[in-house]
Motif scaffolding. Structure first.
Motif, mmCIF file in Angstrom:
data_model
loop_
_atom_site.group_PDB
_atom_site.id
_atom_site.type_symbol
_atom_site.label_atom_id
_atom_site.label_comp_id
_atom_site.label_asym_id
_atom_site.label_seq_id
_atom_site.Cartn_x
_atom_site.Cartn_y
_atom_site.Cartn_z
ATOM 1 N N ASP A 28 51.126 48.321 58.785
ATOM 2 C CA ASP A 28 50.062 47.574 58.114
ATOM 3 C C ASP A 28 49.606 46.421 58.990
ATOM 4 O OD1 ASP A 28 52.756 46.621 56.109
ATOM 5 O OD2 ASP A 28 51.866 45.294 57.618
ATOM 6 N N ALA A 29 48.503 45.762 58.567
ATOM 7 C CA ALA A 29 47.888 44.705 59.375
ATOM 8 C C ALA A 29 48.799 43.491 59.523
ATOM 9 C CB ALA A 29 46.555 44.292 58.748
ATOM 10 N N SER A 30 49.562 43.150 58.485
ATOM 11 C CA SER A 30 50.434 41.970 58.556
ATOM 12 C C SER A 30 51.548 42.161 59.576
ATOM 13 C CB SER A 30 51.030 41.664 57.175
ATOM 14 O OG SER A 30 51.813 42.754 56.713
ATOM 15 N N GLU A 31 52.105 43.370 59.657
ATOM 16 C CA GLU A 31 53.151 43.651 60.642
ATOM 17 C C GLU A 31 52.563 43.629 62.057
ATOM 18 O OE1 GLU A 31 56.192 43.619 60.499
ATOM 19 O OE2 GLU A 31 56.901 44.656 62.288
ATOM 20 N N GLN A 32 51.355 44.197 62.200
ATOM 21 C CA GLN A 32 50.688 44.160 63.501
ATOM 22 C C GLN A 32 50.436 42.711 63.934
ATOM 23 O OE1 GLN A 32 46.538 45.332 63.697
ATOM 24 N NE2 GLN A 32 46.882 46.447 65.616
ATOM 25 N N GLU A 33 50.006 41.885 63.006
ATOM 26 C CA GLU A 33 49.763 40.472 63.295
ATOM 27 C C GLU A 33 51.049 39.773 63.737
ATOM 28 O OE1 GLU A 33 47.518 38.404 60.288
ATOM 29 O OE2 GLU A 33 48.607 36.536 60.695
ATOM 30 N N ARG A 34 52.149 40.086 63.060
ATOM 31 C CA ARG A 34 53.437 39.469 63.404
ATOM 32 C C ARG A 34 53.872 39.841 64.824
ATOM 33 N NH1 ARG A 34 58.490 40.451 64.104
ATOM 34 N NH2 ARG A 34 58.203 42.693 63.813
ATOM 35 N N ILE A 35 53.726 41.119 65.166
ATOM 36 C CA ILE A 35 54.132 41.592 66.496
ATOM 37 C C ILE A 35 53.301 40.923 67.581
ATOM 38 C CG2 ILE A 35 54.261 43.618 68.008
ATOM 39 C CD1 ILE A 35 54.731 45.301 65.434
ATOM 40 N N ILE A 36 51.995 40.843 67.357
ATOM 41 C CA ILE A 36 51.106 40.225 68.348
ATOM 42 C C ILE A 36 51.430 38.737 68.510
ATOM 43 C CG2 ILE A 36 48.701 39.602 68.854
ATOM 44 C CD1 ILE A 36 47.879 42.219 67.452
ATOM 45 N N GLU A 37 51.704 38.061 67.387
ATOM 46 C CA GLU A 37 52.013 36.635 67.470
ATOM 47 C C GLU A 37 53.300 36.370 68.245
ATOM 48 O OE1 GLU A 37 52.373 34.596 63.760
ATOM 49 O OE2 GLU A 37 52.232 32.626 64.723
ATOM 50 N N VAL A 38 54.306 37.220 68.060
ATOM 51 C CA VAL A 38 55.557 37.077 68.817
ATOM 52 C C VAL A 38 55.281 37.144 70.316
ATOM 53 C CG1 VAL A 38 57.751 38.188 69.383
ATOM 54 C CG2 VAL A 38 57.078 37.925 66.994
ATOM 55 N N LEU A 39 54.470 38.114 70.716
ATOM 56 C CA LEU A 39 54.143 38.274 72.134
ATOM 57 C C LEU A 39 53.349 37.072 72.654
ATOM 58 C CD1 LEU A 39 54.031 39.907 74.751
ATOM 59 C CD2 LEU A 39 52.017 41.075 73.856
ATOM 60 N N MET A 40 52.342 36.639 71.912
ATOM 61 C CA MET A 40 51.527 35.504 72.362
ATOM 62 C C MET A 40 52.353 34.229 72.420
ATOM 63 S SD MET A 40 47.642 36.057 70.932
ATOM 64 C CE MET A 40 47.990 35.650 69.225
ATOM 65 N N SER A 41 53.312 34.091 71.520
ATOM 66 C CA SER A 41 54.203 32.930 71.536
ATOM 67 C C SER A 41 55.085 32.934 72.777
ATOM 68 C CB SER A 41 55.074 32.930 70.275
ATOM 69 O OG SER A 41 55.998 31.878 70.298
ATOM 70 N N GLN A 42 55.583 34.132 73.150
ATOM 71 C CA GLN A 42 56.402 34.248 74.367
ATOM 72 C C GLN A 42 55.581 33.885 75.605
ATOM 73 O OE1 GLN A 42 57.721 38.313 74.115
ATOM 74 N NE2 GLN A 42 59.514 37.810 72.876
ATOM 75 N N LEU A 43 54.333 34.339 75.657
ATOM 76 C CA LEU A 43 53.457 34.008 76.783
ATOM 77 C C LEU A 43 53.145 32.519 76.807
ATOM 78 C CD1 LEU A 43 51.040 37.065 76.540
ATOM 79 C CD2 LEU A 43 52.547 36.559 78.471
ATOM 80 N N ARG A 44 52.936 31.929 75.641
ATOM 81 C CA ARG A 44 52.645 30.497 75.563
ATOM 82 C C ARG A 44 53.817 29.685 76.097
ATOM 83 N NH1 ARG A 44 50.694 27.613 69.994
ATOM 84 N NH2 ARG A 44 48.622 28.226 70.716
ATOM 85 N N GLN A 45 55.049 30.109 75.781
ATOM 86 C CA GLN A 45 56.233 29.415 76.277
ATOM 87 C C GLN A 45 56.305 29.455 77.801
ATOM 88 O OE1 GLN A 45 59.623 31.104 74.291
ATOM 89 N NE2 GLN A 45 58.926 30.478 72.260
ATOM 90 N N GLU A 46 55.720 30.484 78.393
ATOM 91 C CA GLU A 46 55.693 30.601 79.865
ATOM 92 C C GLU A 46 54.435 29.949 80.435
ATOM 93 O OE1 GLU A 46 59.302 32.502 79.784
ATOM 94 O OE2 GLU A 46 58.185 31.685 81.484
ATOM 95 N N HIS A 47 53.676 29.211 79.595
ATOM 96 C CA HIS A 47 52.438 28.530 80.014
ATOM 97 C C HIS A 47 51.386 29.529 80.502
ATOM 98 C CE1 HIS A 47 54.748 24.886 79.558
ATOM 99 N NE2 HIS A 47 55.628 25.311 80.436
ATOM 100 N N ILE A 48 51.336 30.669 79.827
ATOM 101 C CA ILE A 48 50.341 31.692 80.138
ATOM 102 C C ILE A 48 49.430 31.841 78.916
ATOM 103 C CG2 ILE A 48 49.947 34.120 80.738
ATOM 104 C CD1 ILE A 48 52.802 34.119 81.954
ATOM 105 N N ARG A 49 48.132 31.689 79.112
ATOM 106 C CA ARG A 49 47.189 31.801 78.008
ATOM 107 C C ARG A 49 46.905 33.267 77.671
ATOM 108 N NH1 ARG A 49 42.084 30.209 78.265
ATOM 109 N NH2 ARG A 49 41.974 30.029 80.529
ATOM 110 N N THR A 50 46.540 33.500 76.406
ATOM 111 C CA THR A 50 46.178 34.842 75.948
ATOM 112 C C THR A 50 44.759 34.836 75.408
ATOM 113 O OG1 THR A 50 48.465 35.199 75.251
ATOM 114 C CG2 THR A 50 46.833 36.775 74.470
ATOM 115 N N ILE A 51 43.965 35.823 75.792
ATOM 116 C CA ILE A 51 42.660 36.052 75.171
ATOM 117 C C ILE A 51 42.782 37.376 74.423
ATOM 118 C CG2 ILE A 51 40.191 36.412 75.535
ATOM 119 C CD1 ILE A 51 40.423 34.789 78.110
ATOM 120 N N LEU A 52 42.791 37.298 73.092
ATOM 121 C CA LEU A 52 43.028 38.471 72.262
ATOM 122 C C LEU A 52 41.726 39.182 71.904
ATOM 123 C CD1 LEU A 52 45.025 40.186 70.556
ATOM 124 C CD2 LEU A 52 44.608 38.575 68.668
#
Length: 485
Positions: free
Chosen positions: A65-89
């Motif tokens: 479902d959309a909520s699970e997809q949103e959660r997975i994407i946010e985890v990845l973007m959060s990991q990239l943010r911690q590495e000081h890497i920006r995401t354009i979704l």
């Protein structure tokens, strides 16, 4: 003032998106470091290629479902943010984008129709989007969306010149390196083991991962063989799983080995104690039942998990990968792509040089030429040898490791390195990686046996005594002659 730094971008999207976007991005002077449609390696690939921005498509993420997809994407973007890497979704779901906007993720492309504004994408690559622009992109009016006032913007360092951060303590980037050759038997294992040993000796918490389960050598050559802590046991427990378990209970170093020593191996203790405590291994052992290999499955995403686990969860400074020679082996390609440096090993023989030549263009395309270094192993001084290797392979020899005539005897004595010319080549590899040697050990005398260490200490003490005696004799002679200094 405009930012003059050339952005480096990773495209993590389906092939049809990549085919359309990549030419436009590169035409505008932006460097595309790599492309991938594999969601398991995005963070490691972005770090390995030093990408500053990741263009990420939501279509890559499948969820019930959309909520699970949103959660997975946010985890990845959060990991990239911690590495000081920006995401354009890139995403067609307006509600999802508004949710991300409320959490401070303002760089996105709303795929409302089949068209996108390329100038808007280029603008976001160079500079993070403002809150007003983000609201406008999803058609939010003044009263719509209830965007919270306490949004915290994290401006990543990635797009800002490093000089603005000189006053901060420099963070040490974890190293992921691999040794590979298209032919077995040219010294890949020898060099990877020796390099891991030297990096650990220099103070880095290092884990050597040997992926070749068919011809394991690491646990035997180091003496760190353990019936429970080994790669095959981890593989047996994880081959049929979607979510892998940590490798923490399957790695081993000299301290763990000594604590869990098996009675029949007490004779190895002096050998094990010579190994740096910073050196860990994850490798198959002689305990492996080769007839049961059909129950073990290596998967392409396993290197990504293992590296992330070692560096992200266990705090390792360096991971050294001993990569199987077969490019079609499940973990070979992924291991190479996740490495910040790939050492391509040759012994100088024509067949091996020809195989490297045949695979060079593919490796350079997948990895980038700057990440590949050719190592001439078993180097023997011979006029024209290096130029012949370079002529056939089309690559410059970056490092030479001299032939060790005592390698056979040393392997039976469990000595990873003893020949000084061989050691010099390994040290040059570590120096090139920027691993500083801050140890106080005598530069010309490591890698010897425990007996030799004690012998050297005794000789050193004897020299100090003789030096003191000579000084006392000199003072007595000066006093007798009436000479003062």
């Amino acid at each position: 003032m405009a930012n003059t730094q050339i952005p480096r971008v990773l495209l993590a999207m389906q092939p049809e998106f990549t085919e359309e976007l990549r030419p436009v991005i590169e035409e505008n002077g932006i460097v595309v470091t790599a492309t991938t449609a594999d969601t398991t390696n995005i963070v490691m690939l972005a770090k390995a290629t030093q990408a500053q921005v990741v263009l990420l498509s939501s279509y890559l993420f499948y969820a019930p479902d959309a909520s699970e997809q949103e959660r997975i994407i946010e985890v990845l973007m959060s990991q990239l943010r911690q590495e000081h890497i920006r995401t354009i979704l890139f995403c067609p779901d307006r509600e999802m984008l508004i949710n991300f906007l409320n959490r401070g993720y303002l760089d996105f492309v709303y795929l409302e129709s089949g068209e996108v504004d390329v100038s808007d994408i280029l603008s976001m690559i160079y500079r993070p989007r403002t809150l007003d622009k983000a609201r406008e992109a999803v058609g939010l009016g003044p009263q719509e969306g209830a965007v919270e006032e306490h949004i915290v913007r994290i401006t990543p360092r990635a797009h800002i010149p490093r000089r603005f951060y000189e006053e901060e303590e420099e963070e040490v980037e974890p190293l992921v390196i691999s040794f590979f050759s298209p032919n077995p038997g040219v010294g890949v294992s020898t060099l990877s083991h020796a390099t891991a040993y030297e990096m650990a000796r220099r103070g880095l918490r290092t884990c050597l991962v040997e992926w070749d389960i068919f011809n394991p050598t690491c646990a035997i050559s180091t003496g760190l063989s353990h019936s429970q802590r080994n790669l095959q046991n981890w593989l047996e427990k994880n081959s049929n799983k979607e979510q892998y378990t940590t490798v923490k209970d399957y790695i081993i170093n000299s301290k763990i080995w000594e604590q869990e020593i098996e009675k029949d191996k007490k004779g190895f203790l002096p050998v094990i104690r010579e190994l740096p405590e910073n050196l860990f291994i994850l490798a198959a052992t002689e305990h492996m039942d080769l007839f049961a290999l059909d129950k073990i499955e290596l998967k392409p995403n396993m290197p990504h998990f293992v590296i992330s686990d070692l560096i992200g969860n266990m705090g390792f400074d360096a991971v050294v990968l001993d990569v199987p020679s077969q490019l079609l082996f499940p973990v070979t390609g992924t291991s190479l792509k996740l490495s910040s440096k790939v050492f391509l090993v040759t012994n100088g023989n024509l067949p091996n040089c020809m195989h490297i030549k045949r695979r060079r263009s593919r490796l350079e395309k997948d990895l980038g030429a700057e990440r590949i270094s050719l190592v001439y192993n078993s180097h023997v001084e011979h006029e024209g040898a290096i130029s012949a290797i370079e002529r056939v392979t089309g690559l410059k020899v970056a490092h030479t490791v001299d032939y060790d005539e005592y390698s056979l005897v040393n392997s039976h004595n469990f000595e990873i390195m003893s020949n000084m010319s061989f050691t010099k080549g390994i040290k040059s590899i570590c120096d090139a990686l920027g691993v500083v040697d801050e140890t106080e050990e005598e530069k010309s005398g490591w890698g010897f046996s425990l007996f030799k260490k004690k012998e050297k200490q005794a000789i050193s003490s004897e020299k100090k005594v003789k030096k003191t005696e000579k000084k006392e004799e000199a003072k007595g002679l000066q006093a007798f002659l009436g000479v003062s200094r």
